[in-house]
Every structure is written in C-alpha cells, then in structure tokens.
Design a protein around this motif. Structure first.
Motif, PDB file in Angstrom:
ATOM      1  N   ALA B 115     -14.815  -4.466  29.432  1.00 34.83           N
ATOM      2  CA  ALA B 115     -15.256  -4.084  28.082  1.00 34.83           C
ATOM      3  C   ALA B 115     -16.060  -5.223  27.472  1.00 34.83           C
ATOM      4  O   ALA B 115     -15.761  -6.402  27.664  1.00 34.83           O
ATOM      5  CB  ALA B 115     -14.047  -3.783  27.205  1.00 34.83           C
ATOM      6  N   ASP B 116     -17.135  -4.862  26.761  1.00 37.65           N
ATOM      7  CA  ASP B 116     -17.962  -5.867  26.108  1.00 37.65           C
ATOM      8  C   ASP B 116     -18.330  -5.368  24.715  1.00 37.65           C
ATOM      9  O   ASP B 116     -17.634  -4.528  24.149  1.00 37.65           O
ATOM     10  CB  ASP B 116     -19.207  -6.173  26.962  1.00 37.65           C
ATOM     11  CG  ASP B 116     -20.059  -4.933  27.191  1.00 37.65           C
ATOM     12  OD1 ASP B 116     -19.872  -3.914  26.497  1.00 37.65           O
ATOM     13  OD2 ASP B 116     -20.934  -4.993  28.087  1.00 37.65           O
ATOM     14  N   ARG B 117     -19.418  -5.900  24.185  1.00 33.66           N
ATOM     15  CA  ARG B 117     -19.768  -5.533  22.822  1.00 33.66           C
ATOM     16  C   ARG B 117     -20.256  -4.093  22.706  1.00 33.66           C
ATOM     17  O   ARG B 117     -20.528  -3.619  21.612  1.00 33.66           O
ATOM     18  CB  ARG B 117     -20.864  -6.477  22.310  1.00 33.66           C
ATOM     19  CG  ARG B 117     -20.317  -7.873  22.094  1.00 33.66           C
ATOM     20  CD  ARG B 117     -21.344  -8.917  22.417  1.00 33.66           C
ATOM     21  NE  ARG B 117     -20.728 -10.233  22.378  1.00 33.66           N
ATOM     22  CZ  ARG B 117     -21.141 -11.198  21.614  1.00 33.66           C
ATOM     23  NH1 ARG B 117     -22.195 -11.042  20.842  1.00 33.66           N
ATOM     24  NH2 ARG B 117     -20.532 -12.356  21.611  1.00 33.66           N
ATOM     25  N   HIS B 118     -20.388  -3.421  23.835  1.00 37.04           N
ATOM     26  CA  HIS B 118     -20.770  -2.007  23.825  1.00 37.04           C
ATOM     27  C   HIS B 118     -19.537  -1.125  24.075  1.00 37.04           C
ATOM     28  O   HIS B 118     -19.679   0.028  24.452  1.00 37.04           O
ATOM     29  CB  HIS B 118     -21.839  -1.739  24.882  1.00 37.04           C
ATOM     30  CG  HIS B 118     -23.105  -2.506  24.642  1.00 37.04           C
ATOM     31  ND1 HIS B 118     -24.123  -2.026  23.843  1.00 37.04           N
ATOM     32  CD2 HIS B 118     -23.490  -3.727  25.036  1.00 37.04           C
ATOM     33  CE1 HIS B 118     -25.095  -2.934  23.790  1.00 37.04           C
ATOM     34  NE2 HIS B 118     -24.735  -3.968  24.515  1.00 37.04           N
ATOM     35  N   SER B 119     -18.373  -1.682  23.874  1.00 36.93           N
ATOM     36  CA  SER B 119     -17.135  -0.943  24.100  1.00 36.93           C
ATOM     37  C   SER B 119     -16.400  -0.765  22.783  1.00 36.93           C
ATOM     38  O   SER B 119     -16.664  -1.470  21.810  1.00 36.93           O
ATOM     39  CB  SER B 119     -16.248  -1.701  25.090  1.00 36.93           C
ATOM     40  OG  SER B 119     -16.971  -2.030  26.260  1.00 36.93           O
ATOM     41  N   ALA B 120     -15.481   0.194  22.776  1.00 32.45           N
ATOM     42  CA  ALA B 120     -14.712   0.480  21.571  1.00 32.45           C
ATOM     43  C   ALA B 120     -13.277   0.788  21.942  1.00 32.45           C
ATOM     44  O   ALA B 120     -12.964   1.062  23.103  1.00 32.45           O
ATOM     45  CB  ALA B 120     -15.321   1.660  20.827  1.00 32.45           C
ATOM     46  N   VAL B 121     -12.417   0.737  20.925  1.00 27.38           N
ATOM     47  CA  VAL B 121     -11.038   1.179  21.069  1.00 27.38           C
ATOM     48  C   VAL B 121     -10.868   2.431  20.215  1.00 27.38           C
ATOM     49  O   VAL B 121     -11.356   2.476  19.080  1.00 27.38           O
ATOM     50  CB  VAL B 121     -10.048   0.079  20.622  1.00 27.38           C
ATOM     51  CG1 VAL B 121      -8.626   0.611  20.610  1.00 27.38           C
ATOM     52  CG2 VAL B 121     -10.161  -1.142  21.537  1.00 27.38           C
ATOM     53  N   VAL B 122     -10.233   3.459  20.779  1.00 26.18           N
ATOM     54  CA  VAL B 122      -9.971   4.701  20.052  1.00 26.18           C
ATOM     55  C   VAL B 122      -8.461   4.893  19.998  1.00 26.18           C
ATOM     56  O   VAL B 122      -7.807   4.927  21.043  1.00 26.18           O
ATOM     57  CB  VAL B 122     -10.655   5.904  20.746  1.00 26.18           C
ATOM     58  CG1 VAL B 122     -10.333   7.202  20.017  1.00 26.18           C
ATOM     59  CG2 VAL B 122     -12.167   5.683  20.827  1.00 26.18           C
ATOM     60  N   ALA B 123      -7.902   4.980  18.790  1.00 28.41           N
ATOM     61  CA  ALA B 123      -6.456   5.129  18.624  1.00 28.41           C
ATOM     62  C   ALA B 123      -6.139   6.592  18.368  1.00 28.41           C
ATOM     63  O   ALA B 123      -6.625   7.158  17.396  1.00 28.41           O
ATOM     64  CB  ALA B 123      -5.971   4.274  17.457  1.00 28.41           C
ATOM     65  N   VAL B 124      -5.315   7.194  19.230  1.00 29.67           N
ATOM     66  CA  VAL B 124      -4.897   8.590  19.059  1.00 29.67           C
ATOM     67  C   VAL B 124      -3.377   8.591  18.954  1.00 29.67           C
ATOM     68  O   VAL B 124      -2.679   8.389  19.955  1.00 29.67           O
ATOM     69  CB  VAL B 124      -5.355   9.465  20.242  1.00 29.67           C
ATOM     70  CG1 VAL B 124      -4.907  10.911  20.031  1.00 29.67           C
ATOM     71  CG2 VAL B 124      -6.868   9.392  20.426  1.00 29.67           C
ATOM     72  N   GLY B 125      -2.854   8.796  17.745  1.00 26.59           N
ATOM     73  CA  GLY B 125      -1.412   8.784  17.574  1.00 26.59           C
ATOM     74  C   GLY B 125      -1.026   8.492  16.142  1.00 26.59           C
ATOM     75  O   GLY B 125      -1.842   8.650  15.224  1.00 26.59           O
ATOM     76  N   GLY B 126       0.209   8.049  15.955  1.00 27.65           N
ATOM     77  CA  GLY B 126       0.699   7.752  14.614  1.00 27.65           C
ATOM     78  C   GLY B 126       0.438   6.311  14.215  1.00 27.65           C
ATOM     79  O   GLY B 126      -0.439   5.643  14.772  1.00 27.65           O
ATOM     80  N   GLY B 127       1.227   5.833  13.271  1.00 27.93           N
ATOM     81  CA  GLY B 127       1.011   4.508  12.710  1.00 27.93           C
ATOM     82  C   GLY B 127       1.163   3.382  13.721  1.00 27.93           C
ATOM     83  O   GLY B 127       0.407   2.411  13.699  1.00 27.93           O
ATOM     84  N   VAL B 128       2.135   3.514  14.624  1.00 21.08           N
ATOM     85  CA  VAL B 128       2.340   2.453  15.619  1.00 21.08           C
ATOM     86  C   VAL B 128       1.110   2.312  16.507  1.00 21.08           C
ATOM     87  O   VAL B 128       0.598   1.210  16.714  1.00 21.08           O
ATOM     88  CB  VAL B 128       3.597   2.745  16.471  1.00 21.08           C
ATOM     89  CG1 VAL B 128       3.623   1.867  17.712  1.00 21.08           C
ATOM     90  CG2 VAL B 128       4.854   2.529  15.642  1.00 21.08           C
ATOM     91  N   VAL B 129       0.621   3.431  17.010  1.00 22.43           N
ATOM     92  CA  VAL B 129      -0.555   3.386  17.885  1.00 22.43           C
ATOM     93  C   VAL B 129      -1.767   2.849  17.122  1.00 22.43           C
ATOM     94  O   VAL B 129      -2.520   2.017  17.637  1.00 22.43           O
ATOM     95  CB  VAL B 129      -0.845   4.791  18.466  1.00 22.43           C
ATOM     96  CG1 VAL B 129      -2.240   4.853  19.071  1.00 22.43           C
ATOM     97  CG2 VAL B 129       0.203   5.152  19.507  1.00 22.43           C
ATOM     98  N   GLY B 130      -1.942   3.289  15.893  1.00 16.37           N
ATOM     99  CA  GLY B 130      -3.086   2.830  15.105  1.00 16.37           C
ATOM    100  C   GLY B 130      -3.028   1.340  14.827  1.00 16.37           C
ATOM    101  O   GLY B 130      -4.029   0.630  14.968  1.00 16.37           O
TER     102      GLY B 130
END
Lengths: 386, 386
Positions: B115-130
C-alpha cells in the motif's frame, strides 16, 4: 522559494533563533552552545504553552536513551524548576527502539503518570529518540505537545525539524507515523562534543545536501568551514546548524504534509542512498549519512547524463564529501539489487523510479526522466571497485 | 451555532447527502436504504479521490469483523469494479480488537499489499472497526485516505462522523489515537435490519442526546417517531440518521480538534455515563448507550439542582428513554466508586469534575459549577433500588 524563516535577535546572549512559520503551528528553534545561563527550562515552558491554545503545561515525560540520560536528567530538573513535573524514560539506544512495542511502553508510562492535555513529551537524543517520542506525543490522547532537544548533528539539522515522527515495522522503515509539529526545538551544539566522530560526519552529509539543493553560498561556506566544523569550533558549528534549520524550515513551511512535491527536494541523494543502506544491510557498513553521501554523488552523475549539469559540479561535491571523511562510492554492492530496492521506494509513481536531481548548485528538480540504462550506468560506476 | 451542514439534493434517488464542512478536509455522508442501484462503488471512488490533492486510488484494505464480512466482501467487489484492488481483513468482533496489537497486524497487512499513497482503508462495521481501521489509516505512511461504512446505529449517528479514531490500552480506553477525517461516509440503513435490538436501542440513546443538546424540534420528532424507528421503518430511520449526522457535522466543523470546548457539548450524559460503564465493568450489564441514557437522566437532575431547568424536562427525557427501552437509572452501583471514576476523567481541569448540563431543551453548557453534595445526591438517586 520565499524563505520566510529568519535568524532573530540573539536571546539569550550568544544564541540563535530560527522560526518555523506554519500558521498556528509555528515554532522556534533555539540554538545555543553550552547552556550556562539555564535557558532550557524557560524556553521549554514558553514553547510548550504557546501551542494548544495556551494551555498550561504541568507535567512531562522526558524520553531519552542511555547515551544521554545524564543530560535528560538535567533537563527534567530544569522543567521541574519551571513547575513542570518531569519523569525520565530511558530506552535502549539504536534503531531497534523505533518500534510500536517501545511506543506502547511509553504510552503506558504516560497513562501511569496520568498525563492529560496539560502534559507534554520531551525528546532528548538523536533521531531514533525524536521519531519515537514524537510518535508517542502524536498519538497519546490524540496528540499532546512535543519538545525536541536533539543531541546529534543529524537530528539537529534534519529529523528534529519538520514534524515527521514515526516508528518502523519489521518489514518497512518509518511506515507508521504522523505529521506532528513540535512546540519548540532546543539545540545545544555542545552535545556534539561527545558524539562519535563517525556520527558527526554522517550529519555533515545532510549539511552538504542543503547547500546543493537550496543554497550555493552555503555550500561554499561549508567548503571553507569543513575542517573547523569537524573540529567542533563553536564559531563554525552554530551558523552551519542554524542555516540548515532555516533552509529546512523554508521547505517545510511550504509543504508541511509532503503534498505539493516541494518537500521532495529534501530527498536529493536519498533514492540511491536508501537503496545503498538497504542492500548493504541496516546497521551494516553504511550509516544513513554515509549512504546519502554516496547517493548524492551517484545522483549528481545521473544529472550529468541528462545534460542538466556539467561534471565539474559532481567533482566539487565529491571533493567536499571526501574532505569530510564521507564515502563517494559503494564498491562491491550489486547494482541489480540496488535497482530492485529503489523500485520499492514509496515515492515512485506508476512504476518509474523518481529522483531529485541537481539543475545547478542550489537548485534541484523532482523527475522520473532518467532512462533505465542511465540509472544502471551510474550504479555500475557507484559500485565499481575503487 | 451556525450549522453550515445541509441536506443536499438526493443522489442517487432516495438517498440523502450531508456535507461535513471542514475546509480542504470536507466530506460527504451519503445515506441510503438498500443499495439497489450499486451506489457504493462510485461514491467510494469519488470520495477517496477528492481528498489528497485528487490523487488516484488504486488499492484498498477493507477492514471488517466477522459479523458483517459478507457485506464487506460485496463492498470489496464494488471497489474492484471501480479499478480499486481491494482485499478484506477480518478482525474478531468486540472491543478486544481495538488494540495496538490488532492495529499492528493491519499495518503489516498494508505493507504486504505494498500500500502507498494511492491506497485507502475502508471500514465496514460498527464503532470498534471504525476506530481501529481509522487509526490504521491515520498512521500508515503518515496518513492515507479512509472511507467509513458504519453498520450499527451508534456508528452511523456518532463514531463514524468527526474524525476521532483510536485504540485502547489495557489501562485506558481510547487513549491512543488521532484526528483523521474520513474522505467519505457511506450509511446504508438496511444494515440495521440485522443489528441486535439491544444495539439498536443503544444507538437511540445518542440520537436522543442530539435533541437535548442542540435541537428541540428534533427531540420532538424522535418522541413521535420512536416506535417507527425501533420497528426499522425506513421512512422513519433515514431522516433521524441524517439529522444526527447534520447536527454532529455542525459541531465538528466548529471545533474539529476539540480545542475550543464547543465539541464538548457532545459529552452530555457521558461524564456520569462513562463512570457507570467503568464501575459496572466493560462488557457488563451496561452497554455504552445504556450507560449514557442513565447518565443523561442523572446529569439532567444535576441541572435541576443548579436551577438551570425545571423537573419537567428530566421527566420528559426519562419517558422517551423508557419508551426506547433504555435504562434511566443504575440501581446497586456504588456512588463513591462513580465519583472516583469521574475524577479520573480526562476532561477535568484543576481537579473539579466538569459536566455538560442542559440549560433548556436544545441547549447545554460545559460547567464545573456542581457542588460535591449535589453530585453525590444525584448519584444516590441514580443508584437507589428501583
């Protein structure tokens, strides 16, 4: 570049102050030689309270390593005299301390101290201590103030200025971190008196870099003062450190989070330098500054091949680096391994290797123009037996 | 409060968009019910590329827990269809995953993905995951873009908006973190269909809070719609979620980093609520929303004792909370233990306990005015046997 930084009126006597202009995150770098008048405490208190909406500072964790723990203890006493309760946390010297695990221990120490928004982290040491302590400050309670007191030349002219903090993971260096500007930087050049000579020379590689990328007059000044700086003549060292801080402050103030590409100029010598460091093995024959020295020469040769500069500039750079006891080649390393290491570099875009190359003394440009054949040729030259 | 947020023209049909105005960190919250038209992928791509100087997004790590891994897999496919290579990382459900150790595993996963500056993180879930995925995004390579797809009501109306990310240490919750604004928030209220009813009720405690602290008309709307919301009538749920996001966006946009004190209004019910949660034991009889419900009632009684409101407001608040199946007291807990827990709260200044208390329906004030006797009296009432 419109360098907004300035050397302000000396205060206390004999000291220099460089301002890093970053809006409401602006801060001062104070450069002294021997803190006879006890300036650290008042500087630290003022700096720590000037940020975060003037919130008072009541406690601090002083992070240091065993090489400079005596100095850290004196700084803790000076903070206590200012009403800032300070404890010292000592980490093992060396890159191994720049880990999430070590950061977790320091975070737990802050919790045990009941550190809150009126607390700060003070880093006393070299680059490892600064990066580690800075990362802890950037994440504790979503960020508390940080004061840097760098004790190595490399940290004084480079890593303590600019807000980059972070730790390593086993598979990647500096991959976990933040931009967290310090509230102030306290540089006592007398710390250099006890620095191993090799580390002093390594710091000089970054000093030379500033001249090449930004300031031909400074390059000439370093040529003239090289021997006096290596001999730690205070009259020679202080202006060199101050000018490097000014130059870096100018770059950082225009590209704080490395978004516009301007901050990339600081990477001159580092594309090949990082590869040399990685291929030779961290903790191996090339320290960071040594690898950067060899990398600057190779990248300068690459600029020659693009027709950007004439060979005289590279020769002059090599002479200065040799005068400073720094390597200008990396005989015996495998050029293919160096290319493989560079291809992994996180600053690349679309697969081509990007370099910061000189256009003239004092001027560089970020480019992916070099053809693979030219890169290979300079690496062959770099790694040829002397 | 000059709420700059707004509900914009629906896009795609049936959706709502709330803008969080934060200068160059502004972002959209898109609220849909059932993503029949496949809106997630285009929204995610546009949102992730709108930030970081329009840099293209080429890869993503989708972080989720085993409760919603099927949804996360669909989201990963939708990203792939947009040219964003996505892998899914599944963490165990529950607060235990909000740790530095789990964050380190995800950081290593990003390294392995190059992963580099062209990558992202996507959080799918509740508060803990976020919170966990957000912390990883905030620290990897000094910060990469983050997209939030909250699947619980609590995360949709609260933790996914505002940029607070972080993990726990054994001795302190949420102590390690950052402010890292997402590039976008995707809320599909159909996720609530599979949410345990108790978690739905807990989310409603925060919904009620927004009415008390900022918006009397919204409080009345929640009173009218309570049964329909609990029955998950989409026509009732979507406007409630959207209004909460608007209200939180307004607060966050005026105090992004919790510096002016304005953001503190969000802590109504939380000073006593956090103490109830801690004293009863995390994972014990009080979930966060339940503790906040009881805390709101107790803090409202405290405002009565200061003469700020009349008892009718507290009675009305209690009625609504009971209607929603939420507790309004904490019988059997030790009032002295609650006071001890509150004294440790990081929002205190100078040793006095600070509260956010109602001045009227829709208006609260941060104060340390309550005398110890008054605090003790409301805690006695809170903990008395029913």
């Amino acid at each position: 570049m419109t360098a907004e930084s300035q050397t302000r009126a000396a205060h206390p006597p004999g000291s220099r102050t460089v301002r890093v202009p970053l809006g409401d995150r602006s801060y001062d770098i104070r450069i002294v030689h021997g803190d006879e008048s006890g300036g650290f405490g008042p500087f630290a208190r003022e700096a720590l309270e000037a940020t975060r909406a003037g919130r008072s500072c009541r406690s601090a964790l002083v992070v240091t390593d065993s090489n400079v723990r005596a100095l850290a203890a004196r700084h803790a006493e000076a903070l206590a005299a200012q009403g800032i309760a300070a404890e010292v946390a000592v980490v093992p010297p060396g890159e191994g301390s720049k880990s999430l695990e070590q950061a977790a221990e320091l975070l737990d120490r802050l919790i045990a101290l009941r550190a809150d928004r009126h607390s700060a982290v003070v880093a006393v040491g070299g680059g490892v201590v600064g990066d580690l302590a800075g990362f802890v400050a950037s994440t504790y309670a979503r960020g508390i103030p940080l004061l840097m007191a760098p004790t190595t030349l490399l940290a004084q002219v480079d890593s303590s200025v600019g807000g980059k903090v972070g730790v390593n993971r086993p598979a990647a260096k500096n991959i976990v971190g933040a931009f967290h500007q310090p509230s102030g930087v306290w540089i006592d050049t007398r710390s250099l008196d006890t620095l191993p000579p090799r580390e002093l020379r390594c710091g000089m590689a970054e000093v030379v870099k500033y001249g090449v990328i930004l300031d031909p007059a400074f390059f000439e000044a370093v040529e003239r003062a090289a021997a006096a700086v290596l001999a730690l003549d205070p009259a020679a060292v202080a202006p060199v450190v101050a000018r490097c801080c000014e130059l870096k402050a100018g770059v950082v103030s225009e590209d704080e989070r490395e978004e516009t590409g301007l901050r990339a100029v600081l990477n001159f010598g580092h594309t090949i330098g990082h590869a040399v460091e990685a291929v030779a093995g961290y903790g191996g024959p090339f320290q960071h500054g040594e690898a950067v020295a060899a990398g600057m020469v190779a990248e300068s040769r690459l600029a020659e091949r693009l027709g950007w500069i004439d060979p005289g500039l590279t020769d002059r750079l090599s002479r200065l680096l040799r005068l400073l006891g720094l390597p200008t080649s990396a005989p015996g390393l495998d050029p293919r391994a160096l290319i493989a290491a560079m291809t992994l570099d996180k600053k690349n875009a679309g697969g081509r290797i990007r370099f910061v190359l000189p256009r003239a003394l004092g001027s560089v440009e970020l480019t992916d123009a070099p053809a693979e054949g030219d890169v290979r040729a300079v690496l062959d030259e770099l790694t040829a037996a002397d």
